[in-house]
Design a protein around this motif. Structure first.
Motif, mmCIF file in Angstrom:
data_model
loop_
_atom_site.group_PDB
_atom_site.id
_atom_site.type_symbol
_atom_site.label_atom_id
_atom_site.label_comp_id
_atom_site.label_asym_id
_atom_site.label_seq_id
_atom_site.Cartn_x
_atom_site.Cartn_y
_atom_site.Cartn_z
ATOM 1 N N GLN A 371 0.862 -1.177 0.153
ATOM 2 C CA GLN A 371 -0.008 0.086 0.165
ATOM 3 C C GLN A 371 0.864 1.330 -0.021
ATOM 4 O OE1 GLN A 371 -3.254 0.035 -0.411
ATOM 5 N NE2 GLN A 371 -3.600 2.098 0.140
ATOM 6 N N LEU A 372 0.590 2.093 -0.948
ATOM 7 C CA LEU A 372 1.837 3.286 -1.109
ATOM 8 C C LEU A 372 1.167 4.495 -0.355
ATOM 9 C CD1 LEU A 372 2.081 3.146 -5.136
ATOM 10 C CD2 LEU A 372 3.585 2.529 -3.159
ATOM 11 N N PHE A 373 1.846 4.978 0.764
ATOM 12 C CA PHE A 373 1.405 5.970 1.735
ATOM 13 C C PHE A 373 2.664 6.897 1.588
ATOM 14 C CE2 PHE A 373 2.222 7.227 6.040
ATOM 15 C CZ PHE A 373 1.029 7.558 6.445
ATOM 16 N N GLY A 374 2.210 8.186 1.275
ATOM 17 C CA GLY A 374 3.268 9.176 0.861
ATOM 18 C C GLY A 374 2.727 10.513 0.954
ATOM 19 N N LEU A 375 3.558 11.514 0.322
ATOM 20 C CA LEU A 375 3.105 12.887 0.417
ATOM 21 C C LEU A 375 3.929 13.439 -0.845
ATOM 22 C CD1 LEU A 375 4.305 13.587 3.962
ATOM 23 C CD2 LEU A 375 1.980 14.028 3.073
ATOM 24 N N ASN A 376 3.301 14.659 -1.375
ATOM 25 C CA ASN A 376 4.037 15.260 -2.422
ATOM 26 C C ASN A 376 5.234 16.220 -1.809
ATOM 27 O OD1 ASN A 376 2.374 15.469 -5.141
ATOM 28 N ND2 ASN A 376 1.182 14.708 -3.319
ATOM 29 N N ARG A 377 6.182 16.592 -2.560
ATOM 30 C CA ARG A 377 7.273 17.535 -2.282
ATOM 31 C C ARG A 377 7.666 18.646 -3.230
ATOM 32 N NH1 ARG A 377 13.546 17.939 -3.575
ATOM 33 N NH2 ARG A 377 14.195 18.913 -1.574
ATOM 34 N N HIS A 378 7.577 19.863 -2.782
ATOM 35 C CA HIS A 378 8.219 20.807 -3.481
ATOM 36 C C HIS A 378 9.531 21.101 -3.099
ATOM 37 C CE1 HIS A 378 5.549 22.658 -6.567
ATOM 38 N NE2 HIS A 378 4.550 22.451 -5.776
ATOM 39 N N GLN A 379 10.827 21.400 -3.868
ATOM 40 C CA GLN A 379 11.960 21.599 -3.243
ATOM 41 C C GLN A 379 12.194 22.898 -3.170
ATOM 42 O OE1 GLN A 379 14.452 20.041 -6.534
ATOM 43 N NE2 GLN A 379 14.183 22.133 -7.752
ATOM 44 N N LEU A 380 11.170 23.778 -2.768
ATOM 45 C CA LEU A 380 11.133 25.368 -2.382
ATOM 46 C C LEU A 380 11.647 25.298 -0.714
ATOM 47 C CD1 LEU A 380 8.578 26.531 -4.277
ATOM 48 C CD2 LEU A 380 10.781 27.522 -4.686
ATOM 49 N N PHE A 381 12.730 26.386 -0.445
ATOM 50 C CA PHE A 381 12.971 26.576 0.969
ATOM 51 C C PHE A 381 12.739 27.960 1.178
ATOM 52 C CE2 PHE A 381 15.177 22.685 -0.430
ATOM 53 C CZ PHE A 381 15.080 21.746 0.585
ATOM 54 N N SER A 589 -4.163 1.864 -5.347
ATOM 55 C CA SER A 589 -2.819 1.470 -5.189
ATOM 56 C C SER A 589 -2.189 2.168 -3.900
ATOM 57 C CB SER A 589 -1.941 1.905 -6.408
ATOM 58 O OG SER A 589 -2.171 1.174 -7.551
ATOM 59 N N GLY A 590 -3.108 3.474 -3.429
ATOM 60 C CA GLY A 590 -2.431 4.036 -2.349
ATOM 61 C C GLY A 590 -2.791 5.822 -2.517
ATOM 62 N N LEU A 591 -2.039 6.426 -1.714
ATOM 63 C CA LEU A 591 -2.673 7.857 -1.465
ATOM 64 C C LEU A 591 -1.210 8.655 -1.123
ATOM 65 C CD1 LEU A 591 -5.563 9.475 -0.436
ATOM 66 C CD2 LEU A 591 -3.565 10.420 0.528
ATOM 67 N N LEU A 592 -1.140 9.948 -1.898
ATOM 68 C CA LEU A 592 -0.080 10.680 -1.678
ATOM 69 C C LEU A 592 -0.427 12.011 -1.303
ATOM 70 C CD1 LEU A 592 2.250 10.062 -4.722
ATOM 71 C CD2 LEU A 592 2.119 8.799 -2.521
ATOM 72 N N GLY A 593 -0.384 12.303 -0.149
ATOM 73 C CA GLY A 593 -1.168 13.537 0.475
ATOM 74 C C GLY A 593 -0.385 15.000 0.112
ATOM 75 N N TRP A 594 -1.232 15.802 -0.143
ATOM 76 C CA TRP A 594 -0.623 17.193 -0.182
ATOM 77 C C TRP A 594 -0.676 18.051 0.813
ATOM 78 C CZ3 TRP A 594 1.342 18.712 -4.592
ATOM 79 C CH2 TRP A 594 2.041 20.070 -4.872
ATOM 80 N N ALA A 595 0.381 18.427 1.545
ATOM 81 C CA ALA A 595 1.808 18.233 0.855
ATOM 82 C C ALA A 595 2.613 17.869 2.055
ATOM 83 C CB ALA A 595 2.398 19.276 0.132
ATOM 84 N N GLY A 596 4.020 17.487 1.660
ATOM 85 C CA GLY A 596 5.046 17.479 2.819
ATOM 86 C C GLY A 596 5.382 18.570 3.539
ATOM 87 N N PHE A 597 5.795 19.690 2.667
ATOM 88 C CA PHE A 597 6.325 21.084 3.506
ATOM 89 C C PHE A 597 5.370 22.171 2.463
ATOM 90 C CE2 PHE A 597 9.585 17.693 2.577
ATOM 91 C CZ PHE A 597 9.736 17.451 3.883
ATOM 92 N N ASP A 598 5.311 23.011 3.517
ATOM 93 C CA ASP A 598 4.654 24.494 2.732
ATOM 94 C C ASP A 598 5.877 24.980 1.717
ATOM 95 O OD1 ASP A 598 2.862 24.383 4.803
ATOM 96 O OD2 ASP A 598 3.682 25.767 6.222
ATOM 97 N N TYR A 599 5.257 25.588 0.870
ATOM 98 C CA TYR A 599 6.016 26.368 -0.035
ATOM 99 C C TYR A 599 5.588 27.808 -0.535
ATOM 100 C CZ TYR A 599 2.184 24.434 -2.971
ATOM 101 O OH TYR A 599 1.050 24.393 -3.460
ATOM 102 N N ALA A 600 6.448 28.565 -1.198
ATOM 103 C CA ALA A 600 6.029 29.919 -1.522
ATOM 104 C C ALA A 600 5.221 29.571 -2.892
ATOM 105 C CB ALA A 600 7.339 30.595 -1.776
ATOM 106 N N SER A 601 4.163 30.448 -2.855
ATOM 107 C CA SER A 601 3.457 30.421 -4.015
ATOM 108 C C SER A 601 2.566 31.600 -4.491
ATOM 109 C CB SER A 601 2.241 29.299 -3.906
ATOM 110 O OG SER A 601 1.212 29.200 -4.662
ATOM 111 N N PRO A 602 2.602 32.038 -5.673
ATOM 112 C CA PRO A 602 2.073 33.258 -6.101
ATOM 113 C C PRO A 602 0.552 33.012 -6.082
ATOM 114 C CG PRO A 602 2.783 31.981 -8.067
ATOM 115 C CD PRO A 602 3.311 31.291 -6.829
ATOM 116 N N MET A 603 -0.003 31.784 -5.853
ATOM 117 C CA MET A 603 -1.470 31.679 -5.899
ATOM 118 C C MET A 603 -1.915 31.591 -4.343
ATOM 119 S SD MET A 603 -2.376 29.006 -9.006
ATOM 120 C CE MET A 603 -2.293 29.503 -10.581
ATOM 121 N N ALA A 604 -0.887 31.667 -3.384
ATOM 122 C CA ALA A 604 -1.371 31.634 -1.941
ATOM 123 C C ALA A 604 -2.423 32.802 -1.755
ATOM 124 C CB ALA A 604 -0.276 31.929 -1.219
#
Length: 870
Positions: A371-381, A589-604
């Motif tokens: 069972q896939l168990f995970g998160l999405n990741r942006h590489q923004l810091f 097959s599983g689920l990948l939650g949104w998201a692992g880490f906060d990120y800077a977004s122009p749509m915030a």
């Protein structure tokens, strides 16, 4: 006269291992071996796409070299390829001025910088895309004497870039030698014939404007995608010295891994400047550490210059250990190409023997359903954008696997750092990798050519990795474009037919779907009850949920530290619910939650321009929403008690006086969030506690108040491996200030406990650093976290004021000083970057008026091996 930079004659140092006494993860593999000791020459886009986009075949094949028989492996020849890091001693001139790439331009006012480097200063918020919407100039002086005076005077010289945002033009000694479009994939520039024995100038003109390069489409601006793209040379740069014929790529694919006769199919791409009809030797070896498992040597006959491919298989391997999420065993395939009089070239890849497949009844790894168990990741810091070095990139994979217990991550929405993927290979973290994109697709042929080229380069870069199990060949949440997606699928399949293609969809329909794996971004929620729900899988089709939960539509309904405590608890509720639902039917097959880490977004939707969707914040500090991930681990490995609430009375600044309740509660019946800051409750409230224990015993002020068992009677939670607890906690008077004690039991024995203090008078300021030591190479970085904590080390929120930092020792501070401690919510972080060639003790102290002071120390050390100088 132009300034002779301090970099002239400087050390060009190969990648170094972790320093002694470091508590970091295993060091990244040497760039000179793992990720191409040569270069990655691009096949022309025209050859890739001119047929595919108009209904032709797709990928242009490279010629196969003649392999003349097999030979017994001989002693390994001495390789003549050299690899040097070019991450330090750059000069940054700011905005590009005409002629600033020239040898004769005065760069005495340029700022010395180390890579990775973002062109515009950034905070943790308020990112302004206009600040980097320019062309910029980087310059690097080096002494070419050592390169030209090597044992093989006919050697070729390349400079390899792992990533430049967005477009780049490379100039050596006033000669433009390469250009590249797109910020997420590697490219090389050949410097052969342009390097002199004295001072050389490598200049890079970086165009960081909002250009029609994927993920940005024609006619669209910065605010058309959900993540910022700060400009700069934000990944590693290397200088490569290779023979006239060298290995530009190595693809090693384990096959039949579950059979009694596994093998490794190997494809070596040779880049040759030798005269036609040259004969050489190709030796390919499979290694388990230093132990040789199998080898094959063949004679190679080149019939032309340029690129050609040699294919062979390694057989007779005997028993091999499988790569899995629990035991990620890695082997090394090493290829050595030798031509008499031209020298040898060595290239390696790490591989894992594993079989991965998506089926209508789920995902299978090595023949067993997982069972896939995970998160999405942006590489923004914060502060750095995407420009963080190896140690920091690897840390994200360690958090996802070791702290959040994920077995999969989605690299959204672009190919991410090779260092991050190295760690995924080593840790057993499965990867969905996708080409750069977000919603929009242009009809412009040149733009679509770039999409196809990106898919090609992505697959070439990472196709030997065992962690990668999906190619995202259809851009994220895009409409159906039959010709384009047929071409990208074909490109991926011809380069690597071992993985399925897919693309995350925003609509639950198979109309226009033609990928191998149906992937859906499912954000459904019943707003009356507050519960999540999922669309059903399609019968007979492999099905994966690629995003879920996210953020609410408008602020304050995000998940920032300053949001209402009950709302932060709600994030944990929703993530628990969707993962339980995904486990309730094997067709998921599983689920990948949104998201692992906060990120800077122009749509915030808030003024900070931050998307607060992460279960950890941008500093990688876990929020209450991470509790459900933290608890999904065998208690024999690590017993966990993770409350989703704060045991405190202090409300946000400016709100009503404190109530006699802890902050945040979950209604056990309706499974919805109640805000005790709004309404006083006479009856006990059910609080969510994520735990992998079998039983919890709860005490308030020393009095036993509850014996709790995990929720097993609700589809919303019971399908989790370790369902959460909903525990009634009584109200208490502010004058009492009781402590909370939660004991966890497994098999009748207490295995862990957690204490929480309600009395703010005992709160303190705490600091922690990720690493005891870092390298004094000018590029290495470590994180320092500062938090307001209660008497037992639990996160305390809503402390006011600004935190002041004082740094001494050989390091630079990456971050805000002072830091808006109260505005962020009672915590934050900065990073420390070493100074090149300056070892010593680094001390960082922090002071906050109400909480006092804290201090950490880090030692900066020189690499523990010799360096190569040019």
């Amino acid at each position: 006269m132009p300034r002779q930079a301090k970099a002239m004659g400087a050390d060009l140092t190969s990648a170094s291992p972790d320093p002694p006494d470091s508590d970091a993860a295993p060091r990244p593999a040497d760039p000179g071996t793992e990720h191409a000791a040569g270069t990655k020459r691009r096949i022309s886009r025209r050859a890739l796409v001119q047929a595919g986009l108009i209904g032709g075949a797709g990928v242009a094949a490279l010629p196969l070299v003649a392999l003349v028989g097999s030979m017994s492996p001989t002693s390994e020849p001495q390789p003549t390829n050299l690899s040097f890091s070019l991450n330090t001693d750059w000069l940054f001139g700011g905005q590009y001025m005409a002629g600033s790439e020239s040898l004769f331009y005065d760069d005495s006012s340029f700022a010395p910088v180390a890579l990775p480097y973002t062109v515009a200063p950034l905070s943790w918020r308020y990112w302004d895309a206009d600040a980097w919407q320019q062309q910029w100039i980087y310059r690097r002086h080096f002494d070419g004497g050592a390169l030209l005076n090597s044992d093989r005077p006919g050697n070729r010289i390349f400079v390899d870039f792992d990533g430049v945002m967005v477009n780049a033009t490379v100039v050596i000694n006033d000669r433009a030698v390469a250009s590249h479009q797109g910020g997420y994939l590697p490219f090389s520039a050949e410097l052969t014939g342009h390097v002199t024995a004295g001072d050389n100038l490598l200049a890079v003109v970086v165009d960081s404007r909002c250009l029609p390069v994927p993920p940005i489409s024609y006619g669209h601006g910065t605010f058309s995608i959900d993540y910022f793209q700060p400009g700069g040379i934000y990944r590693d740069v290397r200088l490569q010295v290779v023979p006239q014929a060298f290995l530009s790529d190595l693809f090693a694919l384990p096959v039949d891994v579950l059979s009694s006769q596994p093998r490794v199919d190997v494809e070596c791409t040779i880049d040759s400047a030798l005269p036609p009809s040259a004969d050489g030797t190709l030796l390919v070896e499979l290694l388990d550490g230093s132990r040789l498992i199998a080898a094959q040597a063949v004679t190679v006959s080149l019939t032309s210059t340029g690129l050609s491919v040699a294919k062979l298989s390694l057989t007779g391997l005997g028993p091999v250990s499988l790569w899995s999420t629990e035991t990620p065993k890695l082997y090394t395939v090493q290829a050595t190409l030798t031509f008499p009089g031209a020298g040898s070239h060595v290239l390696t890849r790490r591989i894992g023997f594993r079989e991965a497949s998506f089926e209508p009844d789920g995902f299978y790894l090595n023949g067993e359903r997982l069972q896939l168990f995970g998160l999405n990741r942006h590489q923004l810091f914060p502060y750095a954008g995407m420009a963080m070095p190896a140690r920091v990139q690897r840390k994200d994979a360690e958090i996802l696997k070791n702290e959040f217990n994920c077995n999969m991550v989605r690299c959204s929405h672009y190919p991410q750092s090779p260092h991050f993927l190295d760690a995924c290979d080593e840790l057993g973290l499965l990867v969905w990798e996708e080409a750069p994109g977000w919603h929009d697709v242009s009809t412009n042929p040149a733009w679509q050519d770039l999409v196809v080229q990106n898919v090609h380069d992505m697959v070439i870069r990472d196709r030997s990795r065992p962690s990668v199990i999906v190619w995202g060949t259809r851009l994220n949440e895009t409409r159906y474009v039959p010709g384009l997606w047929a071409t990208t699928r074909q490109v991926a399949a011809q380069l690597d037919g071992s993985r399925p293609s897919s693309g995350a969809l925003a609509h639950h329909s198979m109309i226009g779907w033609s990928e191998d794996l149906f992937a859906y971004d499912d954000y459904h929620r019943n707003w009356k009850t507050g519960t999540a729900w999922l669309e059903p899988p399609f019968a007979g089709v492999p099905y994966l949920i690629t995003e879920s939960v996210g953020v609410y539509d408008v602020r304050p309904h995000h998940f920032a530290w300053t949001d209402p405590p009950a709302q932060l608890a709600d994030q944990a509720v929703l993530h628990a619910q969707v993962h339980s639902l995904a486990r309730s039917d094997p067709a998921y097959s599983g689920l990948l939650g949104w998201a692992g880490f906060d990120y800077a977004s122009p749509m915030a939707l808030d003024r900070d321009l931050v998307k607060w969707a992460g279960v950890a914040d941008g500093f990688r500090i876990p929020k209450p929403g991470a509790a459900i991930y933290q608890s999904q681990v065998d208690p024999g490995i690590r017993p966990v008690i993770a409350p989703t609430f704060f045991w405190e009375l202090a409300p946000p600044p400016g709100s009503a006086p404190p109530r006699a309740q802890p902050h945040a509660s979950i209604g056990a019946g309706q499974v919805r969030v109640l805000s005790h800051g709004d309404t006083a409750q006479a009856s006990p409230a059910a609080m969510m506690i994520a735990s992998n224990c079998e039983r919890l015993e709860v005490y308030v002020g020393g009095a036993h108040v509850a014996t709790a068992l995990p929720v097993t009677d609700s589809r919303l939670y019971s399908h989790l491996a370790y369902p959460p607890f909903l525990v009634p906690l009584p109200a208490f008077a502010p004058s009492d200030m009781p402590d909370l004690l939660i004991e966890g039991y497994v098999g009748g024995q207490q295995v862990t406990q957690i204490r929480m203090a309600s009395d703010p008078a005992r709160d303190t300021l705490a600091m922690a650093v990720d690493d005891a030591s870092i390298y004094a190479d000018g590029s290495d970085v470590t994180r320092v976290v500062f938090r307001a904590i209660d008497a037992y080390g639990n996160q305390r929120r809503y402390q006011s004021g600004e935190l002041t930092l004082t740094l001494t020792g050989p390091a630079a501070l990456i971050g805000d000083n002072p830091f808006a401690f109260g505005e962020y919510g009672g915590l934050g972080a900065v990073w420390l970057r070493s100074l090149a060639g300056q070892p010593g003790l680094i001390t960082l102290s922090a002071a906050l008026p109400k909480l006092g002071q804290a201090e950490i120390r880090v030692r900066s050390v020189l690499p523990d091996r010799g360096t190569q100088v040019v």
